[in-house]
Design a protein around this motif. Structure first.
Motif, short mmCIF file in Angstrom:
data_model
loop_
_atom_site.label_atom_id
_atom_site.label_comp_id
_atom_site.label_asym_id
_atom_site.label_seq_id
_atom_site.Cartn_x
_atom_site.Cartn_y
_atom_site.Cartn_z
N VAL A 127 17.61 -35.09 83.99
CA VAL A 127 18.79 -35.05 83.20
C VAL A 127 18.32 -34.90 81.85
O VAL A 127 18.95 -34.09 81.22
CB VAL A 127 19.64 -36.14 83.59
N MET A 128 17.58 -35.73 81.15
CA MET A 128 17.13 -35.77 79.87
C MET A 128 16.51 -34.44 79.37
O MET A 128 16.97 -33.98 78.40
CB MET A 128 16.34 -37.03 79.61
N ALA A 129 15.53 -33.72 80.40
CA ALA A 129 14.99 -32.73 80.09
C ALA A 129 15.87 -31.54 80.01
O ALA A 129 16.03 -30.57 79.24
CB ALA A 129 13.99 -32.37 81.04
N ALA A 130 16.97 -31.50 80.89
CA ALA A 130 18.05 -30.53 81.01
C ALA A 130 18.73 -30.72 79.72
O ALA A 130 19.22 -29.82 78.90
CB ALA A 130 19.03 -30.50 82.27
N GLU A 131 19.19 -31.80 79.21
CA GLU A 131 20.13 -31.81 78.02
C GLU A 131 19.35 -31.30 76.87
O GLU A 131 19.76 -30.75 75.90
CB GLU A 131 20.64 -33.25 77.87
N ARG A 132 17.92 -31.82 76.72
CA ARG A 132 17.22 -31.27 75.65
C ARG A 132 17.04 -29.91 75.87
O ARG A 132 17.08 -29.27 74.54
CB ARG A 132 15.86 -32.00 75.80
N GLU A 133 16.84 -29.42 76.60
CA GLU A 133 16.89 -27.88 76.94
C GLU A 133 18.07 -27.17 76.56
O GLU A 133 18.00 -25.94 75.90
CB GLU A 133 16.36 -27.62 78.15
N GLU A 134 19.21 -27.65 77.01
CA GLU A 134 20.50 -27.22 76.61
C GLU A 134 20.74 -27.19 75.08
O GLU A 134 21.28 -26.29 74.34
CB GLU A 134 21.46 -28.09 77.25
N ARG A 135 19.88 -28.17 74.16
CA ARG A 135 20.29 -28.29 72.95
C ARG A 135 19.50 -27.51 72.13
O ARG A 135 19.42 -27.37 70.98
CB ARG A 135 19.94 -29.82 72.46
N GLY A 136 18.37 -26.84 72.95
CA GLY A 136 17.22 -25.91 72.35
C GLY A 136 16.11 -26.69 71.92
O GLY A 136 15.45 -26.08 71.05
#
Length: 89
Positions: free
Chosen positions: A75-84
């Motif tokens: 989840v943290m990686a997906a959120e970080r990826e979404e933020r760029g």
């Protein structure tokens, strides 16, 4: 960014984040219980009941904690990826 209720991906991610948090609380609580039971057994006597509590708490904590940690990092990686923010590579 849209609200969580509007986007099914964000809603599912939020649900997984809550489940991972719950799993971590349960898993770490079980490991704490195992440590306390071990300390009690060490200071007094390792009766079969104390040994059973230690083994079951360690096993339950490990089984619950492993997927919770993996999902939490996902989840943290997906959120970080979404933020760029990119990846760890």
């Amino acid at each position: 960014m849209t609200a969580t209720g509007d986007d099914p991906v964000l809603a599912r991610r939020a649900r997984m984040k809550r489940l991972a948090g719950l799993g971590k609380r349960i898993g770490y609580s079980c490991l704490l219980l195992a440590a306390v039971a071990f300390a009690v057994g060490f200071t007094r006597d390792f009766t079969p009941g104390v040994v059973t509590v230690v083994v079951l708490a360690l096993a339950t904590g490990s089984v619950v904690l492993l997927p919770a940690i993996i999902v939490g990092y996902g989840v943290m990686a997906a959120e970080r990826e979404e933020r760029g923010g990119g990846s760890f590579h």
